[in-house]
Design an enzyme around this catalytic site. Structure first.
Site, PDB file in Angstrom:
ATOM      1  N   HIS A 243       0.809  -1.219   0.000  1.00  0.00           N
ATOM      2  CA  HIS A 243       0.000   0.000   0.000  1.00  0.00           C
ATOM      3  C   HIS A 243       0.851   1.283   0.000  1.00  0.00           C
ATOM      4  O   HIS A 243       0.835   2.057  -0.943  1.00  0.00           O
ATOM      5  CB  HIS A 243      -0.894   0.046   1.256  1.00  0.00           C
ATOM      6  CG  HIS A 243      -1.783  -1.135   1.441  1.00  0.00           C
ATOM      7  ND1 HIS A 243      -2.887  -1.385   0.655  1.00  0.00           N
ATOM      8  CD2 HIS A 243      -1.746  -2.135   2.356  1.00  0.00           C
ATOM      9  CE1 HIS A 243      -3.487  -2.482   1.079  1.00  0.00           C
ATOM     10  NE2 HIS A 243      -2.817  -2.964   2.098  1.00  0.00           N
TER      11      HIS A 243
HETATM   12  O1  RIB Z   1      -5.294  -0.038   4.741  1.00  0.00           O
HETATM   13  C1  RIB Z   1      -3.906  -0.047   4.505  1.00  0.00           C
HETATM   14  C2  RIB Z   1      -3.235   1.023   5.294  1.00  0.00           C
HETATM   15  O2  RIB Z   1      -3.457   0.814   6.691  1.00  0.00           O
HETATM   16  C3  RIB Z   1      -1.704   1.018   5.122  1.00  0.00           C
HETATM   17  O3  RIB Z   1      -1.210   2.318   5.281  1.00  0.00           O
HETATM   18  C4  RIB Z   1      -1.246   0.160   6.255  1.00  0.00           C
HETATM   19  O4  RIB Z   1       0.081   0.449   6.665  1.00  0.00           O
HETATM   20  C5  RIB Z   1      -2.208   0.574   7.340  1.00  0.00           C
HETATM   21  O5  RIB Z   1      -1.726   1.793   7.908  1.00  0.00           O
END
Ligand code: RIB
Ligand code: CA
Length: 313
Positions: A243
């Site tokens: 992500h």
């Molecule tokens: O939903 C994914 C996000 O939530 C990413 O930033 C992960 O690190 C958590 O913070």
């Protein structure tokens, strides 16, 4: 072109860690003015510690790391140990950091940095809940117009939620903070699950990390091995979505991404859809567009960039 000045606001988390490594490996593209930790994936004492572990792993112990807010604006903290493990960086054994944590609160650092820099010269890169950002905007509204851009990982539309059926984790943890940010008027680029779910750590990609033969490559491969078990079980996907590195990759090579300027509003009332990013993707309302909502990624190009830069560390 001069490197973009950025503040990384983060809740490490294995994927945050890879994002920080990518930024620190790319001095020709980004200058990291500071790393501000926020409570999210794990509580603040761990996110600020993990941020320092990662900066040391990158060989950049002089990076300024600050501790920020330890709870959302109005709600009880929700964490994600089920995804990231108890430490937030589960997978490999990691030594405690030796570099210092800055004494200044992260919110004060964000405020002072924006006040000290020229108008529109600092980009904020939130990778976790928006609590630090919203607190800074509430405490010092004068800094809002000074922000060049906010490029964040958060939200979802076609990929719906990952922590509830309707909401993505970063937004869900502090929906009031997210609402403040989306209503601030600052130019925003959103990297939602819609695009990060295309950045999957398939086996050949993880093997490429391991084949680097460096400590960084080994750590990223080990984090990925741990981090992906949750997503593979939940989505049946081959690998885990990386992500947060999408935020830094967007700053370095925006041409890897495509999206649409749309209106994004945050659900802060209904418990059923709390934290949902209601993106008007088909422009069915006359609500003004307030964000570039990214929907697509050149995944091969993303991983080529990531591997090439991490190999530098
Ligand atoms: O939903 C994914 C996000 O939530 C990413 O930033 C992960 O690190 C958590 O913070
Ligand atoms: Ca994160």
């Amino acid at each position: 072109m001069a490197p973009r000045k950025i503040i990384i606001d983060t809740d490490p988390g294995q994927d945050d860690a890879v994002a920080i490594l990518l930024a620190l490996a790319s001095p020709e593209d980004v200058t990291v003015l500071g790393v501000t930790a926020v409570a999210g994936n794990v509580p603040l004492p761990l996110t600020q510690k993990n941020a320092r572990i990662v900066c040391e792993l990158a060989g950049k112990p002089d990076t300024l790391v600050f501790a920020g807010c330890d709870a959302p604006l109005k709600r009880k903290l929700v964490t994600a140990e089920h995804v990231h493990g108890k430490t937030g960086l589960d997978g490999p054994q990691m030594a405690d950091p030796t570099m210092p944590l800055q004494g200044q609160h992260a919110v004060d650092f964000i405020i002072n940095t924006l006040r000290a820099h020229d108008m529109g010269s600092v980009t904020l890169c939130p990778l976790g809940p928006l609590t630090n950002i919203a607190t800074a905007f509430n405490r010092a509204p004068d800094i809002i117009e000074k922000v060049q851009e906010i490029v964040l990982m958060g939200g979802a539309y076609f990929q719906v939620g990952n922590i509830t059926p309707a909401a993505e984790f970063n937004i869900y943890v502090d929906p009031e903070a997210a609402e403040i940010m989306f209503k601030s008027g600052v130019p925003i680029v959103v990297l939602p699950l819609d695009v990060t779910h295309q950045a999957l750590t398939t086996r050949p990609r993880v093997d490429a990390f391991r084949a680097m033969g460096t400590k960084v490559g080994d750590m990223v491969a080990a984090w990925t091995d741990f981090f992906e078990r949750f997503d593979k079980e939940k989505y049946g996907s081959e690998g885990a979505p990386l992500h947060d590195p999408c935020v830094i990759a967007y700053l370095i090579q925006p041409e890897l991404f495509t999206g649409r300027h749309v209106n994004v509003e945050i659900e802060t009332v209904s418990e059923l859809t709390l934290g949902m990013t209601v993106a008007d993707w088909w422009r069915v309302t006359d609500r003004p567009a307030n964000a570039l909502f990214i929907g697509n990624l050149d995944a091969e190009g993303f991983f080529a960039l990531l591997a090439g830069r991490l190999a530098r560390l």
